[in-house]
Design an enzyme around this catalytic site. Sequence first.
Site: not given
Length: 305
Positions: A175-177, A179, A204
């Site tokens: 996951f990241c901020t 996508g 997220i």
Amino acid sequence: MSHLVAALYKFHPIPDPEALRAPLLAHCQAQGVRGILLLAREGLNGTISGPPEGIQAVLDWLRAIPGFADLQHKESHAHQAPFARMKVRIKQEIVTMGVPDADPLQGVGTYLPPREWDALLADPDTVLIDTRNDYEVAIGTFKGAIDPDIESFRAFPQWIQDHREQLEGKNIAMFCTGGIRCERATAWMKAQGFEKVFHLEGGILRYLEQTPAQQSNWEGECFVFDRRIALNHDLEPGDWCLCGGCRWPLGAQDRLHPDYEEGVSCAHCARSLSDHQRASFRERQKQINLARERGQVHQLQTQAE
């Protein structure tokens, strides 16, 4: 005044990014929209803010580009303008990992919407990896997530190679901020032979938007690359600032440390700054404070842009 903030990206070929730069910039400025958008032959990426009707007009303009009709975005709000100006930049890549075979246009991992994400995390065969940089993870992350402790996304491939033995055969959830980093990372991992690779669709920000706090596996706040610094579970700005010396995000407790000096230093950097740097940072903060007293935002106070 409330400012609507839209985070967006899409991997899709843009034959001539330079031809789009000037008209896109002019359109954003005409709509009172600020922020930063990156254009490359592989697509676009960025965050913009402004009045709701202005944001919608810019999104409509972008979705009129061939291949971008389904451009997705995530929304949040800010009480103060999170950007000082509008920038449109041409890049080789819209997010850089620094390795070959990382082309999302050739295939990525399996997207999981927020409602399916927590079920995957409950599987004991799942390894959860935070693909973001160390200062982002320090503010908040998912329960049980592995922190690769990297200073740059460019270091992520080497971390994967160093831990390949532990990852083989597992469900790898990343996951990241918003996508975009996961699209690059999962594309590269698929090219490296990893089969069961998943990523959080919308990142997220989408998870916080769609998951009630009482049911959430998220802990802390989410770092964002604008003046808000971080967002809580309600996508509202938290109580964070950036260190004037090293740009590390600082919470209320961090600012109680003896090494903290507004605009100058914190516990992470106080002992590494030279006298010249301290003097320069103090003068900068003096100018920012004077502008603040006049009810203005000094041009030096363009955090995280």
